[in-house]
Design a protein around this motif. Structure first.
Motif, PDB file in Angstrom:
ATOM      1  N   ASP A 150     -12.026   7.999   3.396  1.00  0.00           N
ATOM      2  CA  ASP A 150     -11.807   7.234   4.623  1.00  0.00           C
ATOM      3  C   ASP A 150     -12.152   5.762   4.425  1.00  0.00           C
ATOM      4  OD1 ASP A 150     -11.003   9.451   6.112  1.00  0.00           O
ATOM      5  OD2 ASP A 150     -13.071   9.938   6.698  1.00  0.00           O
ATOM      6  N   PHE A 151     -13.015   5.471   3.461  1.00  0.00           N
ATOM      7  CA  PHE A 151     -13.496   4.115   3.248  1.00  0.00           C
ATOM      8  C   PHE A 151     -12.934   3.503   1.964  1.00  0.00           C
ATOM      9  CE2 PHE A 151     -16.581   6.583   5.613  1.00  0.00           C
ATOM     10  CZ  PHE A 151     -16.758   5.798   6.745  1.00  0.00           C
ATOM     11  N   SER A 152     -11.872   4.086   1.456  1.00  0.00           N
ATOM     12  CA  SER A 152     -11.261   3.616   0.207  1.00  0.00           C
ATOM     13  C   SER A 152      -9.800   3.272   0.452  1.00  0.00           C
ATOM     14  CB  SER A 152     -11.358   4.712  -0.863  1.00  0.00           C
ATOM     15  OG  SER A 152     -10.685   4.325  -2.049  1.00  0.00           O
ATOM     16  N   PHE A 153      -9.324   2.204  -0.213  1.00  0.00           N
ATOM     17  CA  PHE A 153      -7.935   1.753  -0.071  1.00  0.00           C
ATOM     18  C   PHE A 153      -7.386   1.439  -1.463  1.00  0.00           C
ATOM     19  CE2 PHE A 153      -4.734  -1.590   0.816  1.00  0.00           C
ATOM     20  CZ  PHE A 153      -3.910  -0.869   1.669  1.00  0.00           C
ATOM     21  N   PRO A 154      -6.568   2.323  -2.053  1.00  0.00           N
ATOM     22  CA  PRO A 154      -6.136   2.159  -3.447  1.00  0.00           C
ATOM     23  C   PRO A 154      -4.882   1.311  -3.638  1.00  0.00           C
ATOM     24  CG  PRO A 154      -5.368   4.248  -2.615  1.00  0.00           C
ATOM     25  CD  PRO A 154      -6.151   3.618  -1.492  1.00  0.00           C
ATOM     26  N   LYS A 155      -4.289   0.782  -2.567  1.00  0.00           N
ATOM     27  CA  LYS A 155      -2.984   0.137  -2.665  1.00  0.00           C
ATOM     28  C   LYS A 155      -3.029  -1.232  -3.343  1.00  0.00           C
ATOM     29  CE  LYS A 155      -1.023   3.503  -0.460  1.00  0.00           C
ATOM     30  NZ  LYS A 155      -0.080   4.423  -1.123  1.00  0.00           N
ATOM     31  N   PHE A 156      -4.231  -1.745  -3.648  1.00  0.00           N
ATOM     32  CA  PHE A 156      -4.334  -3.049  -4.313  1.00  0.00           C
ATOM     33  C   PHE A 156      -4.266  -2.940  -5.836  1.00  0.00           C
ATOM     34  CE2 PHE A 156      -6.938  -5.024  -0.615  1.00  0.00           C
ATOM     35  CZ  PHE A 156      -5.763  -5.222   0.091  1.00  0.00           C
ATOM     36  N   ARG A 157      -4.117  -1.758  -6.365  1.00  0.00           N
ATOM     37  CA  ARG A 157      -4.166  -1.579  -7.822  1.00  0.00           C
ATOM     38  C   ARG A 157      -2.962  -2.190  -8.535  1.00  0.00           C
ATOM     39  NH1 ARG A 157      -5.538   4.876  -8.355  1.00  0.00           N
ATOM     40  NH2 ARG A 157      -7.557   4.880  -7.259  1.00  0.00           N
ATOM     41  N   TYR A 158      -1.820  -2.184  -7.880  1.00  0.00           N
ATOM     42  CA  TYR A 158      -0.569  -2.418  -8.606  1.00  0.00           C
ATOM     43  C   TYR A 158       0.112  -3.717  -8.162  1.00  0.00           C
ATOM     44  CZ  TYR A 158      -1.524   2.543  -9.007  1.00  0.00           C
ATOM     45  OH  TYR A 158      -2.150   3.752  -9.211  1.00  0.00           O
ATOM     46  N   PRO A 159       0.757  -4.441  -9.097  1.00  0.00           N
ATOM     47  CA  PRO A 159       1.536  -5.629  -8.735  1.00  0.00           C
ATOM     48  C   PRO A 159       2.644  -5.252  -7.754  1.00  0.00           C
ATOM     49  CG  PRO A 159       1.246  -5.498 -11.114  1.00  0.00           C
ATOM     50  CD  PRO A 159       0.771  -4.184 -10.542  1.00  0.00           C
ATOM     51  N   ARG A 160       2.976  -6.169  -6.842  1.00  0.00           N
ATOM     52  CA  ARG A 160       3.996  -5.920  -5.844  1.00  0.00           C
ATOM     53  C   ARG A 160       5.279  -6.668  -6.197  1.00  0.00           C
ATOM     54  NH1 ARG A 160       1.926  -3.446  -1.440  1.00  0.00           N
ATOM     55  NH2 ARG A 160       4.085  -2.738  -1.324  1.00  0.00           N
ATOM     56  N   ASN A 161       6.380  -6.192  -5.643  1.00  0.00           N
ATOM     57  CA  ASN A 161       7.692  -6.795  -5.869  1.00  0.00           C
ATOM     58  C   ASN A 161       7.793  -8.131  -5.136  1.00  0.00           C
ATOM     59  OD1 ASN A 161      10.362  -7.416  -6.187  1.00  0.00           O
ATOM     60  ND2 ASN A 161      11.162  -5.476  -5.419  1.00  0.00           N
ATOM     61  N   THR A 162       8.018  -9.207  -5.879  1.00  0.00           N
ATOM     62  CA  THR A 162       8.106 -10.542  -5.274  1.00  0.00           C
ATOM     63  C   THR A 162       9.528 -11.087  -5.285  1.00  0.00           C
ATOM     64  OG1 THR A 162       7.495 -11.536  -7.406  1.00  0.00           O
ATOM     65  CG2 THR A 162       5.723 -11.128  -5.835  1.00  0.00           C
ATOM     66  N   THR A 163      10.519 -10.224  -5.408  1.00  0.00           N
ATOM     67  CA  THR A 163      11.914 -10.677  -5.435  1.00  0.00           C
ATOM     68  C   THR A 163      12.422 -10.836  -4.001  1.00  0.00           C
ATOM     69  OG1 THR A 163      12.660  -8.381  -5.606  1.00  0.00           O
ATOM     70  CG2 THR A 163      12.420  -9.617  -7.663  1.00  0.00           C
ATOM     71  N   ASN A 164      11.992 -11.913  -3.350  1.00  0.00           N
ATOM     72  CA  ASN A 164      12.461 -12.238  -2.015  1.00  0.00           C
ATOM     73  C   ASN A 164      12.662 -13.746  -1.925  1.00  0.00           C
ATOM     74  OD1 ASN A 164       9.819 -13.408  -1.367  1.00  0.00           O
ATOM     75  ND2 ASN A 164       9.116 -11.283  -1.211  1.00  0.00           N
ATOM     76  N   LEU A 165      12.920 -14.248  -0.741  1.00  0.00           N
ATOM     77  CA  LEU A 165      13.309 -15.653  -0.588  1.00  0.00           C
ATOM     78  C   LEU A 165      12.242 -16.632  -1.047  1.00  0.00           C
ATOM     79  CD1 LEU A 165      15.123 -15.571   2.885  1.00  0.00           C
ATOM     80  CD2 LEU A 165      16.150 -15.667   0.606  1.00  0.00           C
ATOM     81  N   VAL A 166      10.974 -16.278  -0.914  1.00  0.00           N
ATOM     82  CA  VAL A 166       9.908 -17.198  -1.310  1.00  0.00           C
ATOM     83  C   VAL A 166       9.140 -16.723  -2.536  1.00  0.00           C
ATOM     84  CG1 VAL A 166       9.613 -18.194   0.978  1.00  0.00           C
ATOM     85  CG2 VAL A 166       8.338 -16.144   0.350  1.00  0.00           C
ATOM     86  N   GLY A 167       9.511 -15.580  -3.115  1.00  0.00           N
ATOM     87  CA  GLY A 167       8.837 -15.089  -4.310  1.00  0.00           C
ATOM     88  C   GLY A 167       7.400 -14.703  -4.070  1.00  0.00           C
ATOM     89  N   PHE A 168       7.119 -14.145  -2.891  1.00  0.00           N
ATOM     90  CA  PHE A 168       5.735 -13.876  -2.511  1.00  0.00           C
ATOM     91  C   PHE A 168       5.668 -12.541  -1.782  1.00  0.00           C
ATOM     92  CE2 PHE A 168       2.672 -13.997   1.013  1.00  0.00           C
ATOM     93  CZ  PHE A 168       1.494 -14.100   0.296  1.00  0.00           C
ATOM     94  N   LYS A 169       4.572 -11.785  -2.018  1.00  0.00           N
ATOM     95  CA  LYS A 169       4.364 -10.531  -1.303  1.00  0.00           C
ATOM     96  C   LYS A 169       2.880 -10.349  -1.019  1.00  0.00           C
ATOM     97  CE  LYS A 169       5.565  -6.482   0.362  1.00  0.00           C
ATOM     98  NZ  LYS A 169       6.229  -5.480  -0.472  1.00  0.00           N
ATOM     99  N   VAL A 170       2.568  -9.998   0.215  1.00  0.00           N
ATOM    100  CA  VAL A 170       1.181  -9.739   0.591  1.00  0.00           C
ATOM    101  C   VAL A 170       1.033  -8.266   0.934  1.00  0.00           C
ATOM    102  CG1 VAL A 170       1.599 -10.391   2.998  1.00  0.00           C
ATOM    103  CG2 VAL A 170      -0.720 -10.407   2.104  1.00  0.00           C
ATOM    104  N   THR A 171      -0.050  -7.666   0.439  1.00  0.00           N
ATOM    105  CA  THR A 171      -0.409  -6.290   0.766  1.00  0.00           C
ATOM    106  C   THR A 171      -1.705  -6.345   1.555  1.00  0.00           C
ATOM    107  OG1 THR A 171       0.536  -5.563  -1.333  1.00  0.00           O
ATOM    108  CG2 THR A 171      -0.872  -3.995  -0.148  1.00  0.00           C
TER     109      THR A 171
END
Length: 230
Positions: A56-77
């Motif tokens: 409940d107190f753990s969030f594993p979604k920050f482990r991996y690089p995200r897809n930045t192929t969009n208009l500004v080349g940026f992705k926030v998780t």
């Protein structure tokens, strides 16, 4: 009639207290969607604390690089109640379903992935101050103060290990000026700090802001406003 000084000070203290987070009445409130729960906090039911688990107190979604192929080349998780995909925000993000232990704790975190030479566009967090740390690459970061301080621009070039703070409610942005992709993590002082993207606010509102208003505000011709809104 004159009020005693102590009364005035107490009134000021009370007004400040009402503007901040209420004090927790329990150790934590792991969010669940259970209408049979006897406790409802900030719009979410609380799991019985005795039934809480480490996940409940753990969030594993920050482990991996995200897809930045969009208009500004940026992705926030995000690890709060909003997932942001350029050029629009999507509600109902990982907060409830993926990181329930964050509920009521008054803090949030984001992973920021930047493609080469790309940008986290100017935006505001109306309910939270942001502290950013660079993990990889080189970022040009900036925020602009309010009218009271003559809209002063503060800028800094950050490299690996550097930290920068963006005060609550100020327009700010980050630009990748290095020679490779960049990675940063940001910590915010609210579990749902909110997001107002400046360009979206003016040029992607629903319905659109009247062209005459924008031409006068930005001192440009209506052809440019029409182009940006399109």
């Amino acid at each position: 009639m004159k009020f005693p000084l102590t009364f005035v000070l107490l009134a000021l203290a009370s007004s400040h207290a009402f503007a901040s987070y209420p004090s927790p009445l329990q150790d934590f409130c792991v969010a669940i969607n259970d209408s049979n729960s006897t406790v409802l906090v900030n719009g979410k039911f609380c799991k019985d604390p005795k039934l809480a688990i480490a996940n409940d107190f753990s969030f594993p979604k920050f482990r991996y690089p995200r897809n930045t192929t969009n208009l500004v080349g940026f992705k926030v998780t995000t690890a709060f109640g909003l997932v942001w995909h350029f050029p629009k925000a999507e509600p109902n993000g990982p907060f409830v379903n993926q990181f329930p232990g964050l509920n009521t704790l008054g803090i949030a975190m984001t992973r920021l992935d930047f493609a080469l030479h790309d940008l986290n566009p100017p935006h505001i967090h109306p309910r939270g101050t942001k502290m950013l740390v660079v993990v990889e690459g080189m970022l040009y970061v900036s925020f602009v103060t309010s009218n009271q301080l003559n809209n002063t621009l503060f800028t800094k070039v950050l490299t690996k290990g550097d930290v920068f703070v963006f005060p609550q409610g100020f327009i700010h942005f980050q630009l990748n000026i290095g020679q490779a992709n960049a990675l940063a993590f940001a910590f915010l002082s609210n579990q749902n700090p909110g997001l107002i993207t400046i360009a979206n606010t003016f040029f992607r509102s629903k319905p659109l802001i009247n062209v005459d208003v924008l031409t006068k505000a930005f001192q440009v011709d209506n052809k440019l406003i029409n182009y940006l809104q399109a």
